[in-house]
Design a protein around this motif. Sequence first.
Motif, PDB file in Angstrom:
ATOM      1  N   UNK A  34      51.172  35.996  32.462  1.00  0.00           N
ATOM      2  CA  UNK A  34      52.369  35.367  31.768  1.00  0.00           C
ATOM      3  C   UNK A  34      51.184  35.276  30.386  1.00  0.00           C
ATOM      4  N   UNK A  35      51.413  35.711  29.398  1.00  0.00           N
ATOM      5  CA  UNK A  35      50.828  35.055  27.909  1.00  0.00           C
ATOM      6  C   UNK A  35      50.281  33.704  27.971  1.00  0.00           C
ATOM      7  N   UNK A  36      49.465  33.115  27.668  1.00  0.00           N
ATOM      8  CA  UNK A  36      49.151  31.697  27.691  1.00  0.00           C
ATOM      9  C   UNK A  36      48.916  31.321  29.109  1.00  0.00           C
ATOM     10  N   UNK A  37      48.634  31.868  30.222  1.00  0.00           N
ATOM     11  CA  UNK A  37      48.291  31.769  31.539  1.00  0.00           C
ATOM     12  C   UNK A  37      46.782  31.943  31.448  1.00  0.00           C
ATOM     13  N   UNK A  38      46.434  32.251  33.373  1.00  0.00           N
ATOM     14  CA  UNK A  38      45.245  32.439  34.024  1.00  0.00           C
ATOM     15  C   UNK A  38      45.435  33.127  35.170  1.00  0.00           C
ATOM     16  N   UNK A  39      44.021  33.915  35.071  1.00  0.00           N
ATOM     17  CA  UNK A  39      43.639  35.185  35.714  1.00  0.00           C
ATOM     18  C   UNK A  39      42.413  34.960  36.151  1.00  0.00           C
ATOM     19  N   UNK A  40      42.132  35.076  38.022  1.00  0.00           N
ATOM     20  CA  UNK A  40      40.936  35.024  38.143  1.00  0.00           C
ATOM     21  C   UNK A  40      40.381  36.501  39.356  1.00  0.00           C
ATOM     22  N   UNK A  41      39.911  37.442  37.820  1.00  0.00           N
ATOM     23  CA  UNK A  41      39.375  39.073  38.309  1.00  0.00           C
ATOM     24  C   UNK A  41      38.144  38.796  39.391  1.00  0.00           C
ATOM     25  N   UNK A  42      37.950  39.269  40.524  1.00  0.00           N
ATOM     26  CA  UNK A  42      36.361  39.540  41.394  1.00  0.00           C
ATOM     27  C   UNK A  42      36.320  40.831  41.949  1.00  0.00           C
TER      28      UNK A  42
ATOM     29  N   UNK B  27      25.123  34.157  46.395  1.00  0.00           N
ATOM     30  CA  UNK B  27      25.002  33.592  47.845  1.00  0.00           C
ATOM     31  C   UNK B  27      25.873  34.396  47.953  1.00  0.00           C
ATOM     32  N   UNK B  28      27.347  35.404  47.123  1.00  0.00           N
ATOM     33  CA  UNK B  28      28.157  35.276  48.158  1.00  0.00           C
ATOM     34  C   UNK B  28      28.943  36.954  47.242  1.00  0.00           C
ATOM     35  N   UNK B  29      27.177  37.425  46.634  1.00  0.00           N
ATOM     36  CA  UNK B  29      27.768  39.259  45.588  1.00  0.00           C
ATOM     37  C   UNK B  29      28.439  39.579  44.852  1.00  0.00           C
ATOM     38  N   UNK B  30      29.457  38.365  44.495  1.00  0.00           N
ATOM     39  CA  UNK B  30      30.316  38.376  43.512  1.00  0.00           C
ATOM     40  C   UNK B  30      30.536  38.091  42.146  1.00  0.00           C
ATOM     41  N   UNK B  31      31.226  38.680  41.767  1.00  0.00           N
ATOM     42  CA  UNK B  31      30.913  38.514  39.854  1.00  0.00           C
ATOM     43  C   UNK B  31      32.591  38.282  39.818  1.00  0.00           C
ATOM     44  N   UNK B  32      32.694  37.737  39.012  1.00  0.00           N
ATOM     45  CA  UNK B  32      33.636  37.147  38.684  1.00  0.00           C
ATOM     46  C   UNK B  32      34.363  37.706  37.354  1.00  0.00           C
ATOM     47  N   UNK B  33      35.744  37.327  37.014  1.00  0.00           N
ATOM     48  CA  UNK B  33      35.735  37.580  35.388  1.00  0.00           C
ATOM     49  C   UNK B  33      37.015  35.995  34.850  1.00  0.00           C
TER      50      UNK B  33
END
Length: 116
Positions: free
Chosen positions: A13-21, A75-81
């Motif tokens: 939803x607008x104003x919410x949050x989400x994390x991409x990996x 350490x986890x070979x992971x990037x996030x947004x």
Amino acid sequence: QVRLVESGGGLVQPGGSLRLSCAGSGFTFTNYGWRWYRQTPGKERELVAGISGTGGVRNYAAFVKGRFTISRDNAKNTAYLQMNNPKPEDTAVYYCNAVSGYSQYWGQGTQVTVSS
């Protein structure tokens, strides 16, 4: 074999949050800078954010600055947004990109839809 596997997309939803990996394998993760791009139908892919190999340098497109945060866990070979306060105009397919000189790899893309 090099692989970049994205996850975390979906409806928010607008104003919410989400994390991409984006989990990388098959290459030396710390040698690569990391970028997130996005693309909507009929438009060119555009750069959203970037981070250096060590994580010490980050940059953002003006349209997400102050709302999105790029990070990496070597350490986890992971990037996030981390996407905070998303807007409907942030709806797009998001792609992760690992780059080092002339070498680069792409994820398969993950759909993010911002809608109430």
